[in-house]
Design a protein around this motif. Sequence first.
Motif, mmCIF file in Angstrom:
data_model
loop_
_atom_site.group_PDB
_atom_site.id
_atom_site.type_symbol
_atom_site.label_atom_id
_atom_site.label_comp_id
_atom_site.label_asym_id
_atom_site.label_seq_id
_atom_site.Cartn_x
_atom_site.Cartn_y
_atom_site.Cartn_z
ATOM 1 N N ILE A 34 0.833 -1.205 0.000
ATOM 2 C CA ILE A 34 0.000 0.000 0.000
ATOM 3 C C ILE A 34 0.865 1.252 0.000
ATOM 4 O O ILE A 34 0.580 2.209 -0.728
ATOM 5 N N ARG A 35 1.934 1.251 0.781
ATOM 6 C CA ARG A 35 2.836 2.414 0.780
ATOM 7 C C ARG A 35 3.438 2.628 -0.609
ATOM 8 O O ARG A 35 3.533 3.751 -1.103
ATOM 9 N N ASN A 36 3.835 1.541 -1.242
ATOM 10 C CA ASN A 36 4.412 1.606 -2.575
ATOM 11 C C ASN A 36 3.391 2.135 -3.584
ATOM 12 O O ASN A 36 3.696 3.023 -4.389
ATOM 13 N N LEU A 37 2.168 1.598 -3.527
ATOM 14 C CA LEU A 37 1.118 2.051 -4.440
ATOM 15 C C LEU A 37 0.753 3.513 -4.185
ATOM 16 O O LEU A 37 0.434 4.256 -5.117
ATOM 17 N N SER A 38 0.792 3.911 -2.949
ATOM 18 C CA SER A 38 0.470 5.294 -2.605
ATOM 19 C C SER A 38 1.466 6.251 -3.261
ATOM 20 O O SER A 38 1.077 7.277 -3.827
ATOM 21 N N GLU A 39 2.739 5.899 -3.194
ATOM 22 C CA GLU A 39 3.766 6.730 -3.833
ATOM 23 C C GLU A 39 3.559 6.773 -5.346
ATOM 24 O O GLU A 39 3.659 7.830 -5.962
ATOM 25 N N LYS A 40 3.265 5.617 -5.931
ATOM 26 C CA LYS A 40 3.017 5.572 -7.385
ATOM 27 C C LYS A 40 1.805 6.416 -7.751
ATOM 28 O O LYS A 40 1.808 7.104 -8.767
ATOM 29 N N TYR A 41 0.769 6.360 -6.926
ATOM 30 C CA TYR A 41 -0.453 7.115 -7.224
ATOM 31 C C TYR A 41 -0.209 8.621 -7.149
ATOM 32 O O TYR A 41 -0.766 9.378 -7.936
ATOM 33 N N GLU A 43 2.468 10.076 -7.943
ATOM 34 C CA GLU A 43 3.184 10.432 -9.169
ATOM 35 C C GLU A 43 2.260 10.430 -10.381
ATOM 36 O O GLU A 43 2.339 11.303 -11.231
ATOM 37 N N LYS A 44 1.422 9.386 -10.463
ATOM 38 C CA LYS A 44 0.565 9.226 -11.643
ATOM 39 C C LYS A 44 -0.772 8.639 -11.201
ATOM 40 O O LYS A 44 -0.836 7.508 -10.722
ATOM 41 N N GLN A 45 -1.840 9.437 -11.318
ATOM 42 C CA GLN A 45 -3.174 9.000 -10.898
ATOM 43 C C GLN A 45 -3.807 8.118 -11.979
ATOM 44 O O GLN A 45 -4.513 8.596 -12.844
ATOM 45 N N GLU A 46 -3.551 6.812 -11.880
ATOM 46 C CA GLU A 46 -4.103 5.860 -12.839
ATOM 47 C C GLU A 46 -5.247 5.077 -12.204
ATOM 48 O O GLU A 46 -5.213 4.775 -11.009
#
Length: 135
Positions: A34-41, A43-46
């Motif tokens: 979840i922390r990893n996905l949060s950082e990715k989100y 950066e880029k709201q997919e």
Amino acid sequence: MEQLTLTTPALLFSAISLIMLAYTNRFLAYAAVIRNLSEKYLEKQEDSLIRQIKNLKLRLDLTRWMQIFGITSLLLCVLTMFLIYINQHIVAVWIFGVALLLLIMSLALLIIEIQISAKALQHHLRDIEDYLKVK
């Protein structure tokens, strides 16, 4: 009906402890993802990230309830032992029955959570297969 002894609820201690360890490992793995996905989100709201986050939220909630039911089952096993110790056998039998039901509920939630996890992984595999077909 056979008499409930101190050893009967004590037998569940090691099993419940191992189950709780597995649940905790799942919880920690979800937290890292979840922390990893949060950082990715950020950066880029997919949309795919939002779906993954929602899926992980559901799985995290299920794991939390699995832990709650498992811990409560363990606490009731300890209470059962205390009740046997103070010669409250009828109450002990009922409390132990509730402990077993809570453990069953915890394991049933685990089955549901595993099904959701497997489905999520199948989606990822399908995405990879689609990507490879395009190449």
